[in-house]
Enzyme design. Structure first.
Site, PDB file in Angstrom:
ATOM      1  N   THR A   1      29.679  -5.110  24.250  1.00 37.81           N
ATOM      2  CA  THR A   1      29.931  -3.707  23.936  1.00 37.81           C
ATOM      3  C   THR A   1      30.949  -3.100  24.896  1.00 37.81           C
ATOM      4  O   THR A   1      31.400  -3.752  25.845  1.00 37.81           O
ATOM      5  CB  THR A   1      28.616  -2.908  23.985  1.00 37.81           C
ATOM      6  OG1 THR A   1      28.013  -3.075  25.284  1.00 37.81           O
ATOM      7  CG2 THR A   1      27.645  -3.385  22.909  1.00 37.81           C
ATOM      8  N   TYR A   2      31.285  -1.852  24.672  1.00 32.60           N
ATOM      9  CA  TYR A   2      32.324  -1.141  25.425  1.00 32.60           C
ATOM     10  C   TYR A   2      32.107  -1.279  26.939  1.00 32.60           C
ATOM     11  O   TYR A   2      31.027  -0.973  27.460  1.00 32.60           O
ATOM     12  CB  TYR A   2      32.306   0.334  25.032  1.00 32.60           C
ATOM     13  CG  TYR A   2      33.432   1.146  25.624  1.00 32.60           C
ATOM     14  CD1 TYR A   2      34.736   0.999  25.156  1.00 32.60           C
ATOM     15  CD2 TYR A   2      33.184   2.062  26.646  1.00 32.60           C
ATOM     16  CE1 TYR A   2      35.783   1.748  25.698  1.00 32.60           C
ATOM     17  CE2 TYR A   2      34.221   2.817  27.186  1.00 32.60           C
ATOM     18  CZ  TYR A   2      35.513   2.652  26.709  1.00 32.60           C
ATOM     19  OH  TYR A   2      36.547   3.392  27.244  1.00 32.60           O
ATOM     20  N   PRO A   3      33.133  -1.766  27.657  1.00 28.07           N
ATOM     21  CA  PRO A   3      32.964  -2.064  29.087  1.00 28.07           C
ATOM     22  C   PRO A   3      33.028  -0.872  30.041  1.00 28.07           C
ATOM     23  O   PRO A   3      32.368  -0.876  31.083  1.00 28.07           O
ATOM     24  CB  PRO A   3      34.114  -3.035  29.373  1.00 28.07           C
ATOM     25  CG  PRO A   3      35.174  -2.648  28.390  1.00 28.07           C
ATOM     26  CD  PRO A   3      34.439  -2.231  27.149  1.00 28.07           C
ATOM     27  N   ARG A   4      33.818   0.145  29.696  1.00 28.61           N
ATOM     28  CA  ARG A   4      34.013   1.247  30.644  1.00 28.61           C
ATOM     29  C   ARG A   4      32.877   2.267  30.541  1.00 28.61           C
ATOM     30  O   ARG A   4      33.062   3.395  30.115  1.00 28.61           O
ATOM     31  CB  ARG A   4      35.360   1.927  30.389  1.00 28.61           C
ATOM     32  CG  ARG A   4      36.564   1.032  30.650  1.00 28.61           C
ATOM     33  CD  ARG A   4      37.854   1.724  30.251  1.00 28.61           C
ATOM     34  NE  ARG A   4      39.025   0.884  30.404  1.00 28.61           N
ATOM     35  CZ  ARG A   4      39.764   0.789  31.508  1.00 28.61           C
ATOM     36  NH1 ARG A   4      39.453   1.506  32.576  1.00 28.61           N
ATOM     37  NH2 ARG A   4      40.819  -0.011  31.556  1.00 28.61           N
TER      38      ARG A   4
END
Length: 245
Positions: A101-104
């Site tokens: 999923t989205y890393p940031r």
């Protein structure tokens, strides 16, 4: 501060080791080398008597899920990756492979809206050794708790976890596999039972000198089984097998 040399005296009883401790100050460091040598000569080859044994039940819950900062920290410790290297690998796993999923993200929790997809995500990562853990979790039923699902602790993006995208490890580079494995293991661990053990403290007297040892008797490996091939010891305790101290 001025560095100062000191000695410590340790005895090996065969099944466990113990360290000398001053009965008045509880200090284990001996700054007088002659005193240390005197203690060694005094106790060497002599029998010891167990004066006290204490047992305390302990429970260690699984670690929280990964946010980007925690993942970068672990990747640095384990593999020497810089923060930028880890982010770049994460971006590829997110954008190109669509496996994570989205890393940031700065959250280490999931929202309740993700819960219905947990079973599918687990089945996707049931490859190789991870398969037995997935089977165990699904057989016992996914136990959702505030330890990893909490809407109040999720802002724009939830913690980093695997997606439902079918896994093809052959498509990943060696370093991508490393990062993916970190996230998968943390995802599995958070849904497993606590690590439970008894913390044992033993005091032994030898010729009026006191020695102590700390150890633990594992009752349930719990989530630590996910990391069974890695060194998870985070204190100075000894692993105590079934034995009489």
């Amino acid at each position: 501060f001025v560095p100062k040399e000191y000695s410590s005296v340790n005895v090996d009883f065969g099944t466990f080791k113990a360290t000398w401790r001053d009965t008045k100050t509880s200090q284990t460091r001996i700054f007088d080398k002659a005193r240390a040598e005197e203690i060694v000569k005094k106790v060497n080859g002599k029998a010891g008597k167990v004066s006290d044994v204490q047992s305390e039940a302990k429970k260690e819950n699984p670690p929280l899920l990964y946010d980007l900062t925690e993942l970068q920290r672990d990747a640095n410790v384990k593999y020497g990756f810089t923060a930028k290297q880890t982010l770049n690998l994460m971006q590829k796993l997110y954008e190109e492979h669509k496996l994570l999923t989205y890393p940031r993200t700065d959250s280490r929790y999931l929202g309740s809206d993700v819960v219905p997809s947990l079973k599918d995500r687990l089945e996707t990562i049931a490859v190789g050794e991870n398969g037995k853990f997935v089977h165990e979790i699904l057989k016992g039923g996914i136990k959702v708790s505030k330890r990893f699902v909490d809407d109040s602790k999720v802002s724009d993006h939830h913690a980093i976890i695997p997606t439902e995208q079918p896994l093809k490890l052959s498509n990943l580079t060696f370093d991508e596999k490393r990062i993916y494995d970190l996230v998968v293991k943390r995802f599995l661990a958070v849904m497993m039972e606590p690590f439970e053990y008894d913390r044992i403290t033993v005091n032994v007297n030898i010729e009026l000198e006191n020695f102590f040892a700390k150890g633990r008797v594992v009752k349930s490996e719990g989530w630590k089984r996910v990391y069974q091939n890695e060194d998870q010891v985070d204190d100075d305790s000894q692993e105590v097998k079934d034995q009489t101290l």
